[in-house]
Scaffold this motif. Structure first.
Motif, short mmCIF file in Angstrom:
data_model
loop_
_atom_site.label_atom_id
_atom_site.label_comp_id
_atom_site.label_asym_id
_atom_site.label_seq_id
_atom_site.Cartn_x
_atom_site.Cartn_y
_atom_site.Cartn_z
N ARG A 159 50.59 60.69 30.91
CA ARG A 159 50.82 61.13 32.29
C ARG A 159 51.75 60.22 33.08
O ARG A 159 51.98 60.44 34.26
N GLY A 160 52.26 59.17 32.45
CA GLY A 160 53.16 58.28 33.16
C GLY A 160 52.45 57.33 34.09
O GLY A 160 53.07 56.75 34.99
N GLN A 161 51.15 57.15 33.89
CA GLN A 161 50.35 56.28 34.74
C GLN A 161 49.87 55.07 33.94
O GLN A 161 49.78 55.11 32.71
N LEU A 162 49.57 54.01 34.67
CA LEU A 162 49.04 52.81 34.02
C LEU A 162 47.70 53.10 33.37
O LEU A 162 46.93 53.94 33.85
N THR A 163 47.44 52.43 32.25
CA THR A 163 46.11 52.52 31.67
C THR A 163 45.12 51.85 32.62
O THR A 163 45.51 51.14 33.55
N GLN A 164 43.84 52.06 32.38
CA GLN A 164 42.84 51.48 33.28
C GLN A 164 42.92 49.97 33.29
O GLN A 164 42.83 49.33 34.35
N VAL A 165 43.14 49.37 32.13
CA VAL A 165 43.26 47.91 32.06
C VAL A 165 44.49 47.45 32.84
O VAL A 165 44.43 46.48 33.61
N GLU A 166 45.62 48.13 32.65
CA GLU A 166 46.84 47.77 33.36
C GLU A 166 46.69 47.97 34.86
O GLU A 166 47.16 47.15 35.66
N ALA A 167 46.03 49.06 35.24
CA ALA A 167 45.83 49.35 36.67
C ALA A 167 44.98 48.27 37.32
O ALA A 167 45.22 47.87 38.47
N ASP A 168 43.97 47.79 36.61
CA ASP A 168 43.11 46.74 37.15
C ASP A 168 43.91 45.45 37.38
O ASP A 168 43.68 44.72 38.34
N ILE A 169 44.86 45.18 36.47
CA ILE A 169 45.69 43.98 36.62
C ILE A 169 46.67 44.15 37.77
O ILE A 169 46.83 43.25 38.61
N ALA A 170 47.33 45.32 37.82
CA ALA A 170 48.36 45.56 38.84
C ALA A 170 47.77 45.65 40.24
O ALA A 170 48.40 45.25 41.22
N ALA A 171 46.55 46.18 40.35
CA ALA A 171 45.94 46.38 41.67
C ALA A 171 44.81 45.38 41.90
O ALA A 171 43.80 45.72 42.52
N ALA A 172 44.99 44.18 41.40
CA ALA A 172 43.96 43.16 41.59
C ALA A 172 43.68 42.97 43.07
O ALA A 172 44.60 42.79 43.87
N VAL A 173 42.43 43.05 43.44
CA VAL A 173 42.04 42.96 44.85
C VAL A 173 42.15 41.52 45.32
O VAL A 173 41.58 40.61 44.72
N PRO A 174 42.90 41.30 46.38
CA PRO A 174 43.04 39.93 46.89
C PRO A 174 41.81 39.50 47.69
O PRO A 174 41.00 40.33 48.08
N ASP A 175 41.72 38.23 47.92
CA ASP A 175 40.68 37.72 48.81
C ASP A 175 41.25 37.81 50.22
O ASP A 175 42.02 36.95 50.65
N TRP A 176 40.88 38.88 50.90
CA TRP A 176 41.47 39.12 52.22
C TRP A 176 41.12 38.04 53.23
O TRP A 176 41.78 37.91 54.26
N ARG A 177 40.09 37.26 52.93
CA ARG A 177 39.74 36.19 53.87
C ARG A 177 40.85 35.15 53.95
O ARG A 177 41.04 34.51 54.99
N THR A 178 41.59 34.96 52.85
CA THR A 178 42.68 33.98 52.86
C THR A 178 43.84 34.45 53.72
O THR A 178 44.66 33.64 54.15
N LEU A 179 43.89 35.75 54.00
CA LEU A 179 44.99 36.28 54.81
C LEU A 179 44.94 35.73 56.22
O LEU A 179 45.97 35.49 56.85
N ALA A 180 43.73 35.54 56.72
CA ALA A 180 43.58 35.04 58.09
C ALA A 180 44.10 33.61 58.22
O ALA A 180 44.43 33.16 59.32
N GLU A 181 44.20 32.91 57.09
CA GLU A 181 44.65 31.53 57.14
C GLU A 181 46.17 31.40 57.01
O GLU A 181 46.71 30.30 57.19
N VAL A 182 46.83 32.51 56.68
CA VAL A 182 48.28 32.47 56.49
C VAL A 182 48.97 32.49 57.85
O VAL A 182 48.67 33.33 58.71
#
Length: 482
Positions: free
Chosen positions: A282-305
């Motif tokens: 389907r032209g989409q990332l595999t589940q493993v690849e998608a998990d790597i590409a869309a790794a969830v950031p620690d949004w708490r560190t954003l407040a410190e930037v």
């Protein structure tokens, strides 16, 4: 065997001759009038500049308030009722007010109308008689799955000369679709009939997918049988090919021979348009690849930037994670953005994008044996477009698998393995004739598409006449039997 083929082709032809004619005629319409959508240029033009607004909460607070802690993207926009953060993940969206972190979903028709009027005015559309005409989960123009995260939708009729209607997301308050009277009319005889898109069927994606896939397969069988029989029935007399038939049957035979290659390949590629992963990837990332590409950031560190201040002229700001790092992009123009990296310095380039080095950092985590990213050109055999008009798309070849990544937003646009590359030619090239040589000559391509579809339509008309006569004969003979 031959008798069974004739019988099967005859009754499949009777069953599908009208469908064939409809597909060819509507295909001509679709070439000139595609299915309704809100273009990126229209969406961006309708956005209000963010200005020198103050925000009581930051994007990290908005993520917490939304409850979507696994998101990788947050946007900031200004609606007519104030600025909001739009927190997004694959299947859900939430809008959060920047002033107090409360939910900013649109529940009032008056608010939806005000948002639509503000958007329309920025685009120079007449709004004097605008009104909300419906709040619905689905209608004929909002059935695609891309709207699922925004349902239900407010439909606002501007009542202008073009009959413009705007659709407002009840979830985020964004304008997600616009339609005009002329477009709606042509689509009723174009995309709606071509894709068999009545709302009652299309709203159930699984049912629609199964029905259209099955009908397309049966139509393909009818076309292949007809091609085989047509070739087998050719007679050669005095060095000339002749048809053994007379009248409408002869016309059907001769036109069918002329159109055989196009009809079979077009019906075949049309069937493949409904593949959806059945035979090809389907032209989409595999589940493993998608998990790597869309790794969830620690949004708490954003407040410190210590991010630079948002430009007052920016109309949209997006924070996103890419390869484990946080970025912010300020959309200051339709084709202009300023990209900031957490912990880095602002680029002096007013149209800055991700670099090949950024791309390599991700693709080396997705696969092994990756080469250096190259830019995808507009005439590429496997085209891909940035979400931002004119933005770069980088292609990285990792052995047999290619990754196309948007340099503006960091989105992985497509994953091209051998199966998907084959699909591009077997579906795209055969069905839309988007061959590179034809794309260089759009007028010639249009003439070829119209001519071939017209030939297919004429061929289908002969089938309709023959089918109707056969039905009348069969029904009449049945009535005469004691």
């Amino acid at each position: 065997m031959l008798g069974a083929m004739i019988l099967l082709h005859r009754w499949l032809g009777i069953a599908f001759c009208l469908l064939f004619a409809m597909w060819f005629a509507s295909g001509i319409v679709m070439h000139f009038v595609p299915f309704l959508s809100l273009s990126e240029a229209e969406r961006f033009e309708g956005l209000a500049p963010l200005g020198n607004m103050g925000t009581a909460i930051g994007p990290s607070d908005a993520v917490v308030a939304s409850g979507l802690s696994d998101t990788a993207r947050v946007r900031l926009i200004r609606r007519s009722d104030g600025p909001v953060y739009v927190v997004a993940r694959a299947s859900r969206l939430r809008a959060i007010r920047t002033t107090d972190g409360t939910d900013a979903a649109v529940t009032s028709p008056d608010v939806a109308l005000a948002i639509a009027i503000d958007h329309a005015r920025r685009r120079g559309l007449a709004v004097a008689r605008a009104s909300v005409v419906a709040l619905a989960e689905y209608d004929q123009w909002s059935v695609p799955n891309g709207f699922d995260r925004h349902r239900p939708l407010f439909r606002v009729a501007l009542d202008d000369a073009d009959g413009t209607e705007l659709y407002v997301s009840s979830v985020t308050g964004e304008i997600v679709l616009d339609t005009r009277r002329r477009e709606r009319g042509w689509n009723l005889v174009g995309s709606v009939v071509h894709w068999i898109y009545p709302t009652v069927l299309r709203r159930n994606w699984s049912l629609w997918d199964g029905v259209v896939w099955s009908l397309s397969l049966l139509a393909l069988i009818a076309a292949v049988l007809g091609a085989a029989l047509g070739i087998a029935r050719i007679r050669v007399r005095e060095g000339r090919m002749r048809s053994p038939y007379l009248g409408w049957h002869a016309l059907h035979h001769v036109i069918g021979l002329l159109a055989t290659t196009f009809v079979v390949t077009w019906i075949f590629s049309g069937w493949l348009s409904m593949d959806h992963g059945r035979l090809f990837s389907r032209g989409q990332l595999t589940q493993v690849e998608a998990d790597i590409a869309a790794a969830v950031p620690d949004w708490r560190t954003l407040a410190e930037v210590n991010w630079p201040l948002v430009s007052p002229s920016a109309r949209e700001v997006e924070w996103f994670a890419f390869n484990g790092r946080l970025y912010r992009r300020d959309r200051v123009g339709l084709d202009q953005q300023i990209l900031f990296r957490a912990g880095g310095a602002a680029s002096d380039d007013p149209s800055a994008f991700l670099t090949p080095r950024d791309i390599i950092g991700l693709t080396e985590r997705l696969a092994t044996g990756c080469g250096r990213p190259s830019l995808v050109q507009g005439n590429d055999d496997y085209p891909a477009s940035s979400v931002q008009p004119g933005g770069p798309v980088y292609r990285t070849r990792c052995g047999d698998v290619w990754f196309d990544i948007d340099g503006a937003s960091g989105v992985t646009l497509q994953r091209l393995d051998r199966s998907r590359r084959a699909y591009r030619w077997l579906y795209g090239a055969l069905h839309t004739l988007d061959l590179p040589i034809l794309l260089k000559h759009p007028h010639a391509r249009s003439i070829l598409i119209v001519g071939l579809c017209a030939l297919g339509f004429l061929f289908s008309l002969t089938g309709i006449v023959i089918g109707w006569r056969r039905l009348r004969y069969t029904i009449g003979a049945g009535m005469l039997r004691p």
